[in-house]
Scaffold this active site. Structure first.
Site, PDB file in Angstrom:
ATOM      1  N   GLU A   6      15.375 -14.728   0.417  1.00  0.00           N
ATOM      2  CA  GLU A   6      15.223 -13.422   1.129  1.00  0.00           C
ATOM      3  C   GLU A   6      16.593 -12.777   1.117  1.00  0.00           C
ATOM      4  O   GLU A   6      17.389 -13.076   1.710  1.00  0.00           O
ATOM      5  CB  GLU A   6      14.402 -13.404   2.271  1.00  0.00           C
ATOM      6  CG  GLU A   6      14.257 -12.039   2.820  1.00  0.00           C
ATOM      7  CD  GLU A   6      13.862 -10.977   2.152  1.00  0.00           C
ATOM      8  OE1 GLU A   6      12.625 -10.875   1.392  1.00  0.00           O
ATOM      9  OE2 GLU A   6      14.634  -9.925   1.775  1.00  0.00           O
TER      10      GLU A   6
ATOM     11  N   ASN B 280      14.173  -7.428   4.079  1.00  0.00           N
ATOM     12  CA  ASN B 280      14.230  -8.238   5.519  1.00  0.00           C
ATOM     13  C   ASN B 280      12.984  -9.152   5.317  1.00  0.00           C
ATOM     14  O   ASN B 280      12.230  -9.472   4.505  1.00  0.00           O
ATOM     15  CB  ASN B 280      13.530  -7.438   6.503  1.00  0.00           C
ATOM     16  CG  ASN B 280      12.433  -6.577   6.418  1.00  0.00           C
ATOM     17  OD1 ASN B 280      12.338  -5.627   5.541  1.00  0.00           O
ATOM     18  ND2 ASN B 280      11.165  -7.003   6.582  1.00  0.00           N
TER      19      ASN B 280
ATOM     20  N   THR C  27       0.998  -0.831   7.206  1.00  0.00           N
ATOM     21  CA  THR C  27      -0.107  -0.234   8.322  1.00  0.00           C
ATOM     22  C   THR C  27      -1.222  -1.234   8.283  1.00  0.00           C
ATOM     23  O   THR C  27      -2.209  -0.924   9.260  1.00  0.00           O
ATOM     24  CB  THR C  27      -0.773   1.073   7.645  1.00  0.00           C
ATOM     25  OG1 THR C  27       0.288   1.697   7.112  1.00  0.00           O
ATOM     26  CG2 THR C  27      -1.507   2.051   8.714  1.00  0.00           C
TER      27      THR C  27
ATOM     28  N   ALA D 233      -3.823  -1.978   6.407  1.00  0.00           N
ATOM     29  CA  ALA D 233      -5.242  -1.463   5.787  1.00  0.00           C
ATOM     30  C   ALA D 233      -5.322  -2.462   4.588  1.00  0.00           C
ATOM     31  O   ALA D 233      -4.425  -2.574   3.615  1.00  0.00           O
ATOM     32  CB  ALA D 233      -5.105   0.050   5.573  1.00  0.00           C
TER      33      ALA D 233
ATOM     34  N   VAL E 210      18.914 -13.464  -4.947  1.00  0.00           N
ATOM     35  CA  VAL E 210      18.584 -14.184  -6.093  1.00  0.00           C
ATOM     36  C   VAL E 210      19.506 -13.020  -7.324  1.00  0.00           C
ATOM     37  O   VAL E 210      18.899 -12.049  -7.303  1.00  0.00           O
ATOM     38  CB  VAL E 210      17.523 -14.521  -6.306  1.00  0.00           C
ATOM     39  CG1 VAL E 210      17.165 -15.154  -7.905  1.00  0.00           C
ATOM     40  CG2 VAL E 210      16.765 -15.643  -5.513  1.00  0.00           C
TER      41      VAL E 210
ATOM     42  N   HIS F 183       2.906   2.385  -2.649  1.00  0.00           N
ATOM     43  CA  HIS F 183       2.135   1.107  -3.180  1.00  0.00           C
ATOM     44  C   HIS F 183       2.324   1.362  -4.615  1.00  0.00           C
ATOM     45  O   HIS F 183       1.773   1.823  -5.442  1.00  0.00           O
ATOM     46  CB  HIS F 183       0.622   1.327  -3.028  1.00  0.00           C
ATOM     47  CG  HIS F 183       0.216   1.352  -1.572  1.00  0.00           C
ATOM     48  ND1 HIS F 183      -0.954   2.104  -0.873  1.00  0.00           N
ATOM     49  CD2 HIS F 183       0.926   0.619  -0.381  1.00  0.00           C
ATOM     50  CE1 HIS F 183      -0.854   1.994   0.296  1.00  0.00           C
ATOM     51  NE2 HIS F 183       0.111   0.996   0.827  1.00  0.00           N
TER      52      HIS F 183
ATOM     53  N   ASN G 167       2.275  -6.257  -6.104  1.00  0.00           N
ATOM     54  CA  ASN G 167       1.435  -5.042  -6.700  1.00  0.00           C
ATOM     55  C   ASN G 167       1.691  -4.805  -8.109  1.00  0.00           C
ATOM     56  O   ASN G 167       1.008  -3.990  -8.638  1.00  0.00           O
ATOM     57  CB  ASN G 167       1.598  -3.862  -5.941  1.00  0.00           C
ATOM     58  CG  ASN G 167       1.309  -4.325  -4.293  1.00  0.00           C
ATOM     59  OD1 ASN G 167       0.674  -4.913  -4.051  1.00  0.00           O
ATOM     60  ND2 ASN G 167       2.186  -3.298  -3.422  1.00  0.00           N
TER      61      ASN G 167
HETATM   62  P1  FAD Z   1       7.649  -6.957  -0.308  1.00  0.00           P
HETATM   63  O1  FAD Z   1       6.798  -7.015   0.883  1.00  0.00           O
HETATM   64  O2  FAD Z   1       8.079  -5.529  -0.679  1.00  0.00           O
HETATM   65  O3  FAD Z   1       8.675  -7.964  -0.177  1.00  0.00           O
HETATM   66  C1  FAD Z   1       9.659  -8.470  -1.347  1.00  0.00           C
HETATM   67  C2  FAD Z   1      11.020  -8.958  -0.630  1.00  0.00           C
HETATM   68  O4  FAD Z   1      11.753  -9.253  -1.706  1.00  0.00           O
HETATM   69  C3  FAD Z   1      11.638  -7.966   0.109  1.00  0.00           C
HETATM   70  O5  FAD Z   1      11.980  -8.339   1.622  1.00  0.00           O
HETATM   71  C4  FAD Z   1      13.173  -7.876  -0.478  1.00  0.00           C
HETATM   72  O6  FAD Z   1      14.254  -7.749   0.408  1.00  0.00           O
HETATM   73  C5  FAD Z   1      12.885  -9.146  -1.373  1.00  0.00           C
HETATM   74  N1  FAD Z   1      13.984  -8.954  -2.481  1.00  0.00           N
HETATM   75  C6  FAD Z   1      14.021  -8.160  -3.397  1.00  0.00           C
HETATM   76  N2  FAD Z   1      14.922  -8.713  -4.134  1.00  0.00           N
HETATM   77  C7  FAD Z   1      15.536  -9.818  -3.869  1.00  0.00           C
HETATM   78  C8  FAD Z   1      16.298 -10.636  -4.623  1.00  0.00           C
HETATM   79  N3  FAD Z   1      16.876 -10.658  -5.814  1.00  0.00           N
HETATM   80  N4  FAD Z   1      16.652 -11.950  -4.103  1.00  0.00           N
HETATM   81  C9  FAD Z   1      15.969 -12.325  -2.849  1.00  0.00           C
HETATM   82  N5  FAD Z   1      14.961 -11.526  -2.298  1.00  0.00           N
HETATM   83  C10 FAD Z   1      14.694 -10.351  -2.600  1.00  0.00           C
HETATM   84  N6  FAD Z   1      -0.190  -2.128   1.965  1.00  0.00           N
HETATM   85  C11 FAD Z   1      -1.356  -2.169   2.062  1.00  0.00           C
HETATM   86  O7  FAD Z   1      -2.040  -2.807   1.279  1.00  0.00           O
HETATM   87  N7  FAD Z   1      -1.926  -1.421   3.143  1.00  0.00           N
HETATM   88  C12 FAD Z   1      -1.275  -0.868   3.861  1.00  0.00           C
HETATM   89  O8  FAD Z   1      -1.748  -0.392   5.038  1.00  0.00           O
HETATM   90  C13 FAD Z   1      -0.034  -0.663   3.733  1.00  0.00           C
HETATM   91  N8  FAD Z   1       0.917   0.148   4.402  1.00  0.00           N
HETATM   92  C14 FAD Z   1       2.239   0.092   4.287  1.00  0.00           C
HETATM   93  C15 FAD Z   1       3.084   1.066   5.195  1.00  0.00           C
HETATM   94  C16 FAD Z   1       4.422   1.017   5.120  1.00  0.00           C
HETATM   95  C17 FAD Z   1       5.172   1.904   6.086  1.00  0.00           C
HETATM   96  C18 FAD Z   1       4.944   0.165   4.182  1.00  0.00           C
HETATM   97  C19 FAD Z   1       6.415   0.039   3.826  1.00  0.00           C
HETATM   98  C20 FAD Z   1       4.397  -0.364   2.972  1.00  0.00           C
HETATM   99  C21 FAD Z   1       2.812  -0.454   3.137  1.00  0.00           C
HETATM  100  N9  FAD Z   1       2.120  -1.272   2.324  1.00  0.00           N
HETATM  101  C22 FAD Z   1       0.713  -1.360   2.462  1.00  0.00           C
HETATM  102  C23 FAD Z   1       2.534  -1.990   1.445  1.00  0.00           C
HETATM  103  C24 FAD Z   1       2.707  -3.319   1.485  1.00  0.00           C
HETATM  104  O9  FAD Z   1       3.416  -3.653   2.765  1.00  0.00           O
HETATM  105  C25 FAD Z   1       2.949  -4.216   0.237  1.00  0.00           C
HETATM  106  O10 FAD Z   1       2.145  -4.207  -0.674  1.00  0.00           O
HETATM  107  C26 FAD Z   1       3.250  -5.750   0.289  1.00  0.00           C
HETATM  108  O11 FAD Z   1       4.411  -5.961   1.503  1.00  0.00           O
HETATM  109  C27 FAD Z   1       3.991  -6.240  -0.759  1.00  0.00           C
HETATM  110  O12 FAD Z   1       4.165  -7.260  -0.543  1.00  0.00           O
HETATM  111  P2  FAD Z   1       5.393  -8.245  -1.509  1.00  0.00           P
HETATM  112  O13 FAD Z   1       5.552  -9.484  -1.079  1.00  0.00           O
HETATM  113  O14 FAD Z   1       4.804  -8.222  -2.950  1.00  0.00           O
HETATM  114  O15 FAD Z   1       6.643  -7.417  -1.460  1.00  0.00           O
END
Ligand code: FAD
Length: 531
Positions: A39, A122, A131, A133, A242, A465, A499
């Site tokens: 991370e 983070n 949020t 949902a 990474v 999203h 996503n």
């Molecule tokens: P992320 O949670 O974005 O995690 C990706 C991680 O990869 C990050 O921590 C980043 O630092 C890390 N990263 C990036 N590049 C590198 C690298 N090269 N090396 C190491 N680490 C790296 N979704 C919903 O379905 N419902 C909701 O109600 C909703 N509300 C939201 C409200 C807010 C304020 C926010 C910010 C987002 C919301 N979302 C919601 C979206 C939801 O949070 C995301 O769909 C979800 O977190 C995606 O998960 P993920 O693991 O794909 O990516």
């Protein structure tokens, strides 16, 4: 999938809900595997990946959010050696805990037509700030090439991982009155099963009436439990960026992944970490960017960017209307209960889900005692006894190859990755639906009370999203990056998550869908790695 060692070594890039889904599913299914999750950002909470909404202390909460803001965080920015001044006065602002990709400083991406695009850096990713949902996709939102029975089971599993609550705040008298008013007005026109209801959320209701909101910690579960055998095979390294997915090519075995090159952001040392399987789940912007930086460049990489445009408004709940379905005594009881959890602004969540053909919007209605913005001293809405609803109607953006990221090898971003420019345009298909969604929201507002803020379209990128930039497809025909099991076409041992995989036009919050897709991808990888 590559020929593997007896103890498969798995690397996961990104610690959000999707990386966590892979880690958990792979470790549960492969008794000898080891998972290392990298991370780029810092760990915010003692328990990795918790939602910052659960932090009661306002200073602690603000600190956790600040630490997630990557190039836009003061102390964090300095500790990583990124020059000061990248945060530009008067710029577009990101939601707390997130940072804009086009932040306007040196090394910033270029997204003038998608200016609100943001990520979080983070442990827990955006899943520490979301949020919570988690509606299910329906009708044309569903991915047509995954069989219905399998899909339903995958979604069930995703709901278990996220601790889905289908009747959160259902006992709120105010929430109930809102549902009754909306059902009276809209119910007869909505198809069965798609009427007014509570919004499913990720969380654990607590005995004191509060909600512990879901984060990546929920998904990791046993992997972060002291003494759990799964935890012994799992390692989470924060502040580890990474930089490349490494591959080797041979005539008999084609292109296959060998591991990753990682930079430790504390020491600035770079090392190679070998792996039999690499999962890239680093969000819909930074995952395709990492693939591009690694020389993995399928035609659809970064293209077909969608989100769901959102029309929002804030309405003061009308006493006369609300009193038809809830009493003053119930309101007093509810306010007294709410006063115990002042740090959490959400008191009840309702919705009207997407349905076709007549309701092509996802309505979310959040009840709160206060508006999300300060009201002027002379505002007639100050102290509105029945409180407020903040509402949004999400609608579809049709996937088009023209919308997306273009990478530039000779211009690097603040992290030293090939920089990107976002092109994005709303077409007539969206513009007419935006008009309809605005009219719909107006009718909803009038049903509940008086507008404090007029319905308005949020700037592009505001939904947070982002979909489509590594879309999955049935065949390798140049319109997709990954196969139906999330494996990158033509690169053995490389799986992508998030996503970005979603190929359809959606109105709903996508995380539940992406977790379900990840469960499917992980199960396929287990089959291959155990063969
Ligand atoms: P992320 O949670 O974005 O995690 C990706 C991680 O990869 C990050 O921590 C980043 O630092 C890390 N990263 C990036 N590049 C590198 C690298 N090269 N090396 C190491 N680490 C790296 N979704 C919903 O379905 N419902 C909701 O109600 C909703 N509300 C939201 C409200 C807010 C304020 C926010 C910010 C987002 C919301 N979302 C919601 C979206 C939801 O949070 C995301 O769909 C979800 O977190 C995606 O998960 P993920 O693991 O794909 O990516």
């Amino acid at each position: 999938m590559p020929e593997t060692s007896a103890h498969p070594r798995i690397v996961i890039v990104g610690s959000g809900p999707i990386g966590a889904t892979y880690a958990r599913t792979l470790l549960e299914g492969l008794p000898d595997a080891r998972v290392t999750m990298f991370e780029a950002g810092p760990q915010l909470t003692e328990r990795p990946g918790q939602s910052v909404r659960n932090i009661d202390d306002p200073d602690e909460k603000a600190r956790a959010r600040e630490m997630s803001q990557g190039p836009q965080a003061g102390a964090m920015r300095e500790s990583l050696g990124i020059p000061a001044g990248v945060v530009v006065e008067g710029m577009f602002t990101a939601r707390q805990g997130t940072h804009l990709f086009d932040f306007g400083g040196e090394g910033s991406a270029h997204a003038p037509t998608f200016a609100a695009a943001a990520g979080a850096t983070n442990v827990g990713g955006q899943g520490s700030h979301w949020t919570c949902a988690i509606p299910r996709p329906s009708f044309s939102e569903r991915i047509a090439f995954i069989d219905d029975t399998e899909w339903d089971e995958l979604i069930d599993r995703a709901e278990q991982l996220l601790h889905a609550q289908h009747s959160a705040f259902a006992d709120s008298a105010v929430g109930g009155a809102i549902r009754s008013l909306l059902s009276e007005e809209f119910g007869p026109d909505l198809p069965e099963g798609y009427g007014v209801s509570t919004l499913p959320v990720s969380g654990e209701p607590q005995p004191d009436g509060s909600m512990q909101w879901g984060g990546t910690d929920f998904v990791l579960g046993p992997l972060i439990e002291d003494g759990n055998p799964l935890a012994e095979r799992f390692e989470l390294r924060d502040l580890s960026l990474v930089r490349r997915v490494e591959r080797e090519a041979s005539e008999e075995r084609g292109d296959r992944v060998t591991g990753v090159t990682v930079e430790d952001l504390r020491t600035r040392e770079t090392s190679f970490v070998p792996a039999d399987l690499v999962v890239v789940a680093a969000d819909a912007f930074r995952s395709p960017q990492l693939l591009w930086a690694s020389g993995i460049r399928p035609a659809a990489l970064g293209r077909y960017l969608t989100e769901h445009p959102v029309v929002i408004t804030t309405v003061a709940l009308d006493a006369e209307k609300m009193s038809r379905f809830a009493t003053e005594e119930q309101l007093d009881e509810e306010l007294a209960q709410r006063a115990k959890h002042a740090a959490d602004p959400v008191a009840a969540v309702n919705r009207i889900p997407f349905s076709e053909p007549d309701h092509p919007f996802s309505l979310q209605v959040m009840y709160s005692e206060n508006t999300p913005f300060p009201l002027p001293d002379d505002s007639p809405f100050r102290g509105n006894r029945w409180g407020f609803v903040n509402m949004g109607n999400g609608l579809r953006k049709r996937p088009r190859v023209e919308d997306g990221l273009t990478f530039t090898d000779d211009e690097l971003d603040y992290r030293g990755f090939p920089n990107f420019t976002v092109d994005y345009e709303l077409t007539d298909a969206e513009l007419s639906e935006i008009d309809a969604a605005t009219a719909d929201l107006r009718r909803i507002g009038e049903t509940l009370g008086v507008f404090v803020a007029e319905p308005r379209l949020m700037p592009n990128g505001s939904s947070l999203h982002y979909m489509g930039t590594m879309r999955m497809g049935e065949t390798d025909d140049g319109t997709s990056v990954a196969d139906p099991y999330s494996r990158v076409w033509g690169v053995d041992g490389l799986v992508v998550g998030g996503n970005a995989l979603i190929p359809t036009a959606n109105t709903m919050n996508p995380t539940l869908t992406s977790v379900a897709i990840a469960v499917r991808g992980a199960r396929k990888a287990i089959e291959a790695l155990s063969a």
